[in-house]
Design a protein around this motif. Structure first.
Motif, PDB file in Angstrom:
ATOM      1  N   GLY A 280       0.799  -1.211   0.000  1.00  0.00           N
ATOM      2  CA  GLY A 280       0.000   0.000   0.000  1.00  0.00           C
ATOM      3  C   GLY A 280       0.833   1.263   0.000  1.00  0.00           C
ATOM      4  O   GLY A 280       0.438   2.274   0.583  1.00  0.00           O
ATOM      5  N   LEU A 281       2.031   1.207  -0.666  1.00  0.00           N
ATOM      6  CA  LEU A 281       2.924   2.363  -0.647  1.00  0.00           C
ATOM      7  C   LEU A 281       2.870   3.106  -1.979  1.00  0.00           C
ATOM      8  O   LEU A 281       3.166   2.522  -3.017  1.00  0.00           O
ATOM      9  N   PRO A 282       2.518   4.396  -1.974  1.00  0.00           N
ATOM     10  CA  PRO A 282       2.541   5.150  -3.223  1.00  0.00           C
ATOM     11  C   PRO A 282       3.986   5.372  -3.683  1.00  0.00           C
ATOM     12  O   PRO A 282       4.838   5.721  -2.867  1.00  0.00           O
ATOM     13  N   LEU A 283       4.266   5.149  -4.969  1.00  0.00           N
ATOM     14  CA  LEU A 283       5.608   5.360  -5.515  1.00  0.00           C
ATOM     15  C   LEU A 283       5.693   6.712  -6.212  1.00  0.00           C
ATOM     16  O   LEU A 283       4.716   7.180  -6.813  1.00  0.00           O
ATOM     17  N   LEU A 284       6.883   7.341  -6.097  1.00  0.00           N
ATOM     18  CA  LEU A 284       7.117   8.603  -6.788  1.00  0.00           C
ATOM     19  C   LEU A 284       7.851   8.376  -8.101  1.00  0.00           C
ATOM     20  O   LEU A 284       7.824   9.199  -9.004  1.00  0.00           O
ATOM     21  N   HIS A 285       8.552   7.241  -8.174  1.00  0.00           N
ATOM     22  CA  HIS A 285       9.425   7.023  -9.326  1.00  0.00           C
ATOM     23  C   HIS A 285       9.711   5.527  -9.398  1.00  0.00           C
ATOM     24  O   HIS A 285       9.906   4.872  -8.381  1.00  0.00           O
ATOM     25  N   LEU A 286       9.686   5.018 -10.621  1.00  0.00           N
ATOM     26  CA  LEU A 286      10.003   3.599 -10.806  1.00  0.00           C
ATOM     27  C   LEU A 286      10.565   3.435 -12.206  1.00  0.00           C
ATOM     28  O   LEU A 286       9.847   3.675 -13.183  1.00  0.00           O
ATOM     29  N   ALA A 287      11.859   3.068 -12.298  1.00  0.00           N
ATOM     30  CA  ALA A 287      12.443   2.959 -13.634  1.00  0.00           C
ATOM     31  C   ALA A 287      13.557   1.918 -13.655  1.00  0.00           C
ATOM     32  O   ALA A 287      14.325   1.812 -12.697  1.00  0.00           O
ATOM     33  N   PRO A 288      13.651   1.151 -14.721  1.00  0.00           N
ATOM     34  CA  PRO A 288      14.756   0.189 -14.845  1.00  0.00           C
ATOM     35  C   PRO A 288      16.044   0.917 -15.211  1.00  0.00           C
ATOM     36  O   PRO A 288      16.020   1.976 -15.831  1.00  0.00           O
ATOM     37  N   ILE A 289      17.171   0.367 -14.797  1.00  0.00           N
ATOM     38  CA  ILE A 289      18.462   0.928 -15.159  1.00  0.00           C
ATOM     39  C   ILE A 289      19.184  -0.077 -16.046  1.00  0.00           C
ATOM     40  O   ILE A 289      19.356  -1.236 -15.683  1.00  0.00           O
ATOM     41  N   ALA A 290      19.585   0.385 -17.200  1.00  0.00           N
ATOM     42  CA  ALA A 290      20.216  -0.512 -18.171  1.00  0.00           C
ATOM     43  C   ALA A 290      21.607  -0.907 -17.686  1.00  0.00           C
ATOM     44  O   ALA A 290      22.245  -0.191 -16.919  1.00  0.00           O
ATOM     45  N   ASN A 291      22.103  -2.011 -18.191  1.00  0.00           N
ATOM     46  CA  ASN A 291      23.420  -2.495 -17.795  1.00  0.00           C
ATOM     47  C   ASN A 291      24.491  -1.904 -18.705  1.00  0.00           C
ATOM     48  O   ASN A 291      25.224  -2.612 -19.374  1.00  0.00           O
ATOM     49  N   ASP A 292      24.562  -0.578 -18.725  1.00  0.00           N
ATOM     50  CA  ASP A 292      25.601   0.090 -19.498  1.00  0.00           C
ATOM     51  C   ASP A 292      26.517   0.791 -18.505  1.00  0.00           C
ATOM     52  O   ASP A 292      26.163   1.806 -17.910  1.00  0.00           O
ATOM     53  N   LEU A 293      27.709   0.223 -18.315  1.00  0.00           N
ATOM     54  CA  LEU A 293      28.578   0.692 -17.239  1.00  0.00           C
ATOM     55  C   LEU A 293      28.965   2.146 -17.406  1.00  0.00           C
ATOM     56  O   LEU A 293      28.958   2.925 -16.460  1.00  0.00           O
ATOM     57  N   GLU A 294      29.332   2.508 -18.641  1.00  0.00           N
ATOM     58  CA  GLU A 294      29.777   3.885 -18.858  1.00  0.00           C
ATOM     59  C   GLU A 294      28.647   4.859 -18.532  1.00  0.00           C
ATOM     60  O   GLU A 294      28.847   5.879 -17.884  1.00  0.00           O
ATOM     61  N   GLN A 295      27.427   4.504 -18.988  1.00  0.00           N
ATOM     62  CA  GLN A 295      26.268   5.348 -18.695  1.00  0.00           C
ATOM     63  C   GLN A 295      26.032   5.427 -17.188  1.00  0.00           C
ATOM     64  O   GLN A 295      25.772   6.486 -16.636  1.00  0.00           O
ATOM     65  N   ALA A 296      26.129   4.269 -16.554  1.00  0.00           N
ATOM     66  CA  ALA A 296      25.892   4.223 -15.108  1.00  0.00           C
ATOM     67  C   ALA A 296      26.913   5.079 -14.381  1.00  0.00           C
ATOM     68  O   ALA A 296      26.585   5.824 -13.458  1.00  0.00           O
ATOM     69  N   PHE A 297      28.161   4.996 -14.848  1.00  0.00           N
ATOM     70  CA  PHE A 297      29.244   5.774 -14.248  1.00  0.00           C
ATOM     71  C   PHE A 297      28.979   7.275 -14.407  1.00  0.00           C
ATOM     72  O   PHE A 297      29.017   8.050 -13.450  1.00  0.00           O
ATOM     73  N   LEU A 298      28.645   7.662 -15.637  1.00  0.00           N
ATOM     74  CA  LEU A 298      28.412   9.087 -15.900  1.00  0.00           C
ATOM     75  C   LEU A 298      27.212   9.590 -15.103  1.00  0.00           C
ATOM     76  O   LEU A 298      27.221  10.690 -14.569  1.00  0.00           O
ATOM     77  N   ARG A 299      26.190   8.746 -15.019  1.00  0.00           N
ATOM     78  CA  ARG A 299      24.983   9.151 -14.288  1.00  0.00           C
ATOM     79  C   ARG A 299      25.324   9.332 -12.805  1.00  0.00           C
ATOM     80  O   ARG A 299      24.907  10.291 -12.159  1.00  0.00           O
ATOM     81  N   LEU A 300      26.084   8.390 -12.310  1.00  0.00           N
ATOM     82  CA  LEU A 300      26.459   8.428 -10.899  1.00  0.00           C
ATOM     83  C   LEU A 300      27.235   9.712 -10.585  1.00  0.00           C
ATOM     84  O   LEU A 300      26.960  10.405  -9.605  1.00  0.00           O
ATOM     85  N   VAL A 301      28.205  10.019 -11.462  1.00  0.00           N
ATOM     86  CA  VAL A 301      29.028  11.210 -11.252  1.00  0.00           C
ATOM     87  C   VAL A 301      28.172  12.471 -11.368  1.00  0.00           C
ATOM     88  O   VAL A 301      28.254  13.381 -10.551  1.00  0.00           O
ATOM     89  N   ALA A 302      27.295  12.499 -12.381  1.00  0.00           N
ATOM     90  CA  ALA A 302      26.444  13.675 -12.583  1.00  0.00           C
ATOM     91  C   ALA A 302      25.535  13.890 -11.373  1.00  0.00           C
ATOM     92  O   ALA A 302      25.371  15.011 -10.896  1.00  0.00           O
ATOM     93  N   THR A 303      24.981  12.814 -10.858  1.00  0.00           N
ATOM     94  CA  THR A 303      24.096  12.916  -9.698  1.00  0.00           C
ATOM     95  C   THR A 303      24.858  13.453  -8.497  1.00  0.00           C
ATOM     96  O   THR A 303      24.389  14.332  -7.782  1.00  0.00           O
ATOM     97  N   ALA A 304      26.069  12.908  -8.303  1.00  0.00           N
ATOM     98  CA  ALA A 304      26.876  13.337  -7.157  1.00  0.00           C
ATOM     99  C   ALA A 304      27.242  14.806  -7.287  1.00  0.00           C
ATOM    100  O   ALA A 304      27.252  15.547  -6.313  1.00  0.00           O
ATOM    101  N   GLU A 305      27.531  15.223  -8.519  1.00  0.00           N
ATOM    102  CA  GLU A 305      27.920  16.623  -8.705  1.00  0.00           C
ATOM    103  C   GLU A 305      26.737  17.547  -8.483  1.00  0.00           C
ATOM    104  O   GLU A 305      26.879  18.616  -7.905  1.00  0.00           O
ATOM    105  N   GLN A 306      25.553  17.120  -8.941  1.00  0.00           N
ATOM    106  CA  GLN A 306      24.358  17.942  -8.717  1.00  0.00           C
ATOM    107  C   GLN A 306      24.057  18.048  -7.229  1.00  0.00           C
ATOM    108  O   GLN A 306      23.743  19.114  -6.728  1.00  0.00           O
ATOM    109  N   ALA A 307      24.210  16.933  -6.541  1.00  0.00           N
ATOM    110  CA  ALA A 307      23.863  16.900  -5.120  1.00  0.00           C
ATOM    111  C   ALA A 307      24.711  17.877  -4.324  1.00  0.00           C
ATOM    112  O   ALA A 307      24.316  18.342  -3.274  1.00  0.00           O
ATOM    113  N   ARG A 308      25.904  18.199  -4.868  1.00  0.00           N
ATOM    114  CA  ARG A 308      26.800  19.060  -4.095  1.00  0.00           C
ATOM    115  C   ARG A 308      26.678  20.522  -4.495  1.00  0.00           C
ATOM    116  O   ARG A 308      27.365  21.359  -3.955  1.00  0.00           O
ATOM    117  N   ARG A 309      25.860  20.825  -5.500  1.00  0.00           N
ATOM    118  CA  ARG A 309      25.745  22.237  -5.901  1.00  0.00           C
ATOM    119  C   ARG A 309      24.898  22.994  -4.909  1.00  0.00           C
ATOM    120  O   ARG A 309      24.040  22.444  -4.268  1.00  0.00           O
TER     121      ARG A 309
END
Lengths: 309, 260
Positions: A280-309
């Motif tokens: 009974g939990l409402p979700l705000l976001h639900l998405a699959p993450i592809a197994n593309d390491l470079e993409q995952a790496f870039l996304r991770l770095v971008a997220t971390a950089e945004q979080a620190r702005r």
């Protein structure tokens, strides 16, 4: 080929432990609270964009830069405490730090002289790194790839149990990169600790066992390479605590992702949706993450950089 | 320590610097010694008093002393380069990876500069005699090499020159920037020491004048300077003290400095 110039590692356990390393340059915090362990017998990729703090971290580990707080240990000892440090740690920090007017062979000879290492080993390493023909030429005329090879030869002089290489693939041709991959794997297979930094994941992706990802001076991910690339489902809910309990009850593993999301280790978003629905939990976001390491790496770095702005 | 000294010697031997400076040394000795031997005892007019002539011991010492001054200038520059070269070319990283103790590296560099300084000093003094001899003989004077004072000047000049190498290393370590350190060293020798000596004398501190680096250096070889000089051994001790003191300050300032 490796066996000819590389003996069994000496100096015991080459585990690297960094504990809360922090370094500020004026107003800029280059590295913040960096804590990790790098294990022997594995190739560890130290990944992050240019300027993320990789080089500063390595320099703190090597006693060249004094941390403002925290400490680094190699086999339980600070670098400055190592007796004959080149026999424990070999470091190739950057490809340009040679006197341009000195030959590659003479560069290795003056470094070797500090540890009583003979010319025969210098020549063997020149051969190993493919520099025999250029050995007597001045480094000023070397290509960037040749400087990288010379830096690698220098790092190997003391037959160290721990090898640290900063962006070793920069300037190498594809053939050289392929050779380096195999070489580093062979060194790790002998039980050595191998830490290789890069700003491009694909450069090291095929040769690393573990990764450390740094962004804006902070460690944002560490663990086996699969930590980065395991297919997963990115999920956010209004009540994260309840979602965690529901996932645990359903035997679904998860990690805390950025921005208050959970990264669930499963290929099927429907599975996560069903668990949330049942609880009974409402979700705000639900998405699959592809197994593309470079993409995952870039996304991770971008997220971390945004979080620190 | 002996391995570290061997390594620093190897660093010095494996670039073109050492023989480039050696050629420079020969040129500078010739440029300095020829006029000095040629004009010793000459009245220039305009009221300038004559320097001692070649028939006097002090005149012979002054003529040969011109070579000494050329020698120590070049060895000072050599020392600065030995002290600062690692920072200039980025080899500081590799140097301190191999030897994390910065104090040990500094000591090894001073030893190497002193050893190289002895060689340069020997070359400078031999070249001085070789260049001065034809000029002196052409003027109909004697070489005076058999005189104890002249011989002592020439021999003691060799370690005197070497001591400037130690000072150079210390300056290079303290100031870090190679070109800036060379400029500071050369300007000091030509201008700074004169101002310091004059200033000390003006303020009634005449007793301290003998202890400036240039005057301590001149004391080692003796000869004509217009100041009361220290004993030769005291001059050596004073020069060495300058080197060690500057190196100590350089070490205190730089021992925890980041190598980036």
């Amino acid at each position: 080929m490796v066996g000819e110039v590389i003996d069994e590692p000496v100096g015991g356990d080459g585990t690297i432990v960094m504990d809360g390393l922090t370094k500020r340059f004026g107003a800029v915090t280059a590295v913040q609270d960096f804590t990790c362990t790098v294990h022997p017998g594995r190739v560890t990729g130290f990944l992050g964009p240019n300027g993320a703090g990789k080089t500063t971290t390595l320099r703190m580990l090597l006693g060249l830069v004094q941390p403002d707080s925290g400490r680094a240990r190699i086999g339980g000892r600070a670098y400055e405490e190592l007796n004959e440090p080149l026999r424990v740690v070999g470091a190739g920090l950057d490809g340009s730090s040679f006197h341009p007017g000195r030959s590659g062979r003479d560069h290795l000879r003056w470094v070797a002289a500090t540890h009583g290492i003979d010319d025969a080993r210098v020549d063997a390493l020149l051969a190993l790194t493919g520099l025999t023909d250029a050995a007597y030429r001045r480094v000023g005329g070397y290509s960037s790839g040749m400087r990288q090879r010379l830096a690698l030869a220098g790092a190997l002089l003391g037959d160290p149990a721990v090898l640290l290489l900063d962006e070793p693939a920069n300037g190498l041709d594809p053939e050289g990169i392929a050779w380096l991959r195999g070489f580093l794997r062979a060194l790790a297979a002998e039980g050595r600790t191998v830490l290789v930094s890069s700003h491009v994941l694909s450069e090291v992706q095929q040769s690393v066992d573990d990764i450390l990802v740094i962004a804006r001076g902070r460690l944002v991910l560490s663990g086996p390479l699969s930590t980065l690339g395991e297919p997963g489902v990115d999920v956010a809910a209004t009540d994260l605590t309840a979602l965690r309990s529901a996932l645990t009850a359903a035997n679904l593993a998860y990690t805390d992702g950025p921005n208050g999301r959970l990264l669930v280790t499963t290929r099927d978003p429907g599975e996560v949706g069903a668990v949330a629905h049942a609880a009974g939990l409402p979700l705000l976001h639900l998405a699959p993450i592809a197994n593309d390491l470079e993409q995952a790496f870039l996304r991770l770095v971008a997220t971390a950089e945004q979080a620190r702005r | 320590m002996s391995r570290l000294i061997r390594s620093e010697l190897l660093k010095l031997r494996t670039t073109r610097l050492w023989w480039g400076l050696l050629l420079g040394l020969l040129g500078l000795v010739a440029l300095n010694v020829v006029p000095s031997a040629l004009f010793a005892g000459q009245e220039f007019g305009a009221g300038v008093p004559a320097s001692p002539g070649l028939q006097e011991i002090a005149g012979a010492q002054a003529a040969y002393g011109a070579g000494y001054q050329a020698g120590y200038l070049l060895v000072l520059v050599l020392g600065v380069i030995i002290g600062a070269v690692d920072r200039r070319h980025g080899t500081a990283t590799q140097t301190f990876l191999a030897t994390p103790s910065r104090g040990r590296v500094a000591i090894a560099k001073m030893v190497v500069a002193a050893l190289a300084g002895l060689l340069y000093g020997l070359v400078a003094q031999v070249a001085t005699v070789a260049v001065a001899a034809p000029v002196i003989l052409a003027r109909g004077a004697e070489l005076r090499l058999g005189n104890a004072d002249v011989a002592r000047s020439l021999v003691l000049g060799i370690p005197g020159i070497a001591l400037w190498g130690v000072i150079g290393v210390a300056l290079g370590i303290l100031l870090r920037h190679q070109i800036a350190a060379i400029l500071v060293a050369v300007v000091y020798i030509f201008v700074g020491d004169v101002l310091l000596s004059g200033g000390l004398s003006l303020t009634g501190l005449d007793g301290a004048v003998a202890y400036t680096p240039n005057n301590a250096s001149n004391a080692i070889v003796g000869g004509f300077t217009g100041f009361d000089l220290l004993e030769w051994w005291a001059g050596m001790l004073v020069l060495l003290s300058y080197g060690l003191l500057i190196a100590l300050v350089g070490w205190l300032v730089g021992r925890n400095r980041d190598i980036v």
